[in-house]
Enzyme design. Structure first.
Site, mmCIF file in Angstrom:
data_model
loop_
_atom_site.group_PDB
_atom_site.id
_atom_site.type_symbol
_atom_site.label_atom_id
_atom_site.label_comp_id
_atom_site.label_asym_id
_atom_site.label_seq_id
_atom_site.Cartn_x
_atom_site.Cartn_y
_atom_site.Cartn_z
ATOM 1 N N ASP A 48 -12.041 -7.162 -2.141
ATOM 2 C CA ASP A 48 -12.875 -8.366 -1.983
ATOM 3 C C ASP A 48 -14.239 -7.960 -1.444
ATOM 4 O O ASP A 48 -14.458 -6.795 -1.125
ATOM 5 C CB ASP A 48 -12.201 -9.370 -1.021
ATOM 6 C CG ASP A 48 -11.949 -8.733 0.351
ATOM 7 O OD1 ASP A 48 -10.833 -8.267 0.574
ATOM 8 O OD2 ASP A 48 -12.884 -8.660 1.161
ATOM 9 N N GLY A 58 -12.668 -4.699 2.337
ATOM 10 C CA GLY A 58 -13.741 -5.561 1.843
ATOM 11 C C GLY A 58 -15.013 -4.752 1.688
ATOM 12 O O GLY A 58 -15.358 -3.959 2.569
ATOM 13 N N GLU A 114 0.812 -1.221 0.000
ATOM 14 C CA GLU A 114 0.000 0.000 0.000
ATOM 15 C C GLU A 114 0.851 1.280 0.000
ATOM 16 O O GLU A 114 0.318 2.367 -0.239
ATOM 17 C CB GLU A 114 -0.942 -0.009 1.216
ATOM 18 C CG GLU A 114 -1.972 -1.127 1.125
ATOM 19 C CD GLU A 114 -2.684 -1.426 2.441
ATOM 20 O OE1 GLU A 114 -3.817 -1.905 2.386
ATOM 21 O OE2 GLU A 114 -2.098 -1.212 3.524
ATOM 22 N N MET A 122 -9.002 -2.946 8.746
ATOM 23 C CA MET A 122 -8.484 -3.258 10.076
ATOM 24 C C MET A 122 -7.712 -2.113 10.753
ATOM 25 O O MET A 122 -7.083 -2.345 11.780
ATOM 26 C CB MET A 122 -7.597 -4.517 9.984
ATOM 27 C CG MET A 122 -8.365 -5.713 9.431
ATOM 28 S SD MET A 122 -7.358 -7.164 9.082
ATOM 29 C CE MET A 122 -7.023 -7.749 10.726
ATOM 30 N N GLU A 123 -7.771 -0.908 10.170
ATOM 31 C CA GLU A 123 -6.990 0.200 10.753
ATOM 32 C C GLU A 123 -7.715 1.546 10.802
ATOM 33 O O GLU A 123 -7.441 2.372 11.691
ATOM 34 C CB GLU A 123 -5.674 0.427 9.960
ATOM 35 C CG GLU A 123 -4.688 -0.713 9.990
ATOM 36 C CD GLU A 123 -4.990 -1.786 8.948
ATOM 37 O OE1 GLU A 123 -5.700 -1.471 7.966
ATOM 38 O OE2 GLU A 123 -4.543 -2.928 9.123
HETATM 39 N N1 ADE Z 1 -8.908 -5.676 4.021
HETATM 40 C C1 ADE Z 1 -9.207 -6.072 2.757
HETATM 41 N N2 ADE Z 1 -10.256 -6.900 2.775
HETATM 42 C C2 ADE Z 1 -10.634 -7.043 4.070
HETATM 43 C C3 ADE Z 1 -11.641 -7.785 4.715
HETATM 44 N N3 ADE Z 1 -12.481 -8.564 4.031
HETATM 45 N N4 ADE Z 1 -11.746 -7.703 6.070
HETATM 46 C C4 ADE Z 1 -10.883 -6.922 6.775
HETATM 47 N N5 ADE Z 1 -9.901 -6.213 6.202
HETATM 48 C C5 ADE Z 1 -9.774 -6.264 4.857
#
Ligand code: ADE
Length: 232
Positions: free
Chosen positions: A198, A77, A11, A174-175
């Site tokens: 995703d 996601g 990233e 997650m951040e």
């Molecule tokens: N980063 C990218 N895809 C993610 C997901 N499905 N859950 C948490 N962090 C992500």
């Protein structure tokens, strides 16, 4: 000076490559690259994954580098049908989906004894990012909405649906919410920019592996354009 945080090397690698005259300072196990990007003074750093790394990183940007704003670039996601892999989400605000003090009567996501339920991104940065995105990523969609964060890679439909219904999130990662909260506490304007890798469902792990690089590129393209236009 802008602070730019990515959780993973993928990233931030391209940003570091394009920087000129960069000095590296190691703090808390993180390398902070200070230099110029598109002619503007920036600090670029890989925080590592998860909310604690992200919060520590943000605090170092505040204390050691006195950044005027923080942008988080990365992948996420999707939590909405219409938000596809490759598209971009700009944060209106952020919530921690794994903050749970419901036992004390707080709504899930609410941090006890803080008045904010969610942390608001800077509107000027968001408007600038939306404008830049249309120019540099014309082939994808750009959305503005809530980013929900937790120390969990979300890869099942039930959890995904819970996140969508409970928080009305646009994407999960997650951040972002940790960077947002730490920025808020230090009175620093921030924006979370996430490209979708995703759909946070049963296909997430496979899609993530296939699309993380492509998605990260969209976010990096956007950062480069924002840096060029940004004036502090
Ligand atoms: N980063 C990218 N895809 C993610 C997901 N499905 N859950 C948490 N962090 C992500």
């Amino acid at each position: 000076m802008l602070g730019i945080i990515g959780a993973m090397e993928i990233e931030v690698a391209e940003l570091k490559k394009q920087m000129k005259n960069s000095n590296v300072t190691a703090v808390a196990g993180m390398d902070f690259f200070q230099g110029t990007l598109n002619g503007k003074e920036v600090v670029v750093v890989r925080s590592g994954i998860g909310k604690v790394n992200a919060a520590v990183c943000t605090q170092v940007l505040a204390d050691r580098f006195q950044v005027s704003a923080i942008i988080n670039t990365g992948i996420a996601g999707s939590l909405k049908k219409e938000i596809n892999i490759g598209d971009i989400v700009l944060s209106t605000d952020t919530v921690q989906h794994d903050m749970d003090a419901t036992g004390f009567g707080y709504p899930v996501g609410q941090i006890p004894q803080m008045k904010e339920f969610s942390f608001q991104a800077d509107e000027k940065l968001r408007a600038l990012a939306a404008e830049c995105c249309l120019k540099v990523n014309p082939d994808i969609q750009v959305f503005q909405g809530r980013v929900v964060s937790g120390d969990q890679f979300v890869s099942d439909k039930v959890k995904k649906n819970w996140l969508t219904e409970t928080f009305h999130g646009f994407c999960t990662e997650m951040e972002g919410a940790a960077i947002a909260q730490a920025s808020y506490l230090n009175h620093i304007p921030f924006l979370i920019i996430r490209a979708i890798s995703d759909k946070a469902d049963d296909s997430a792990t496979m899609d993530y592996s296939e699309f993380e690089e492509k998605a990260a590129k969209h976010s990096v393209n956007l950062i480069l354009a924002i840096v060029q236009e940004y004036s502090c």
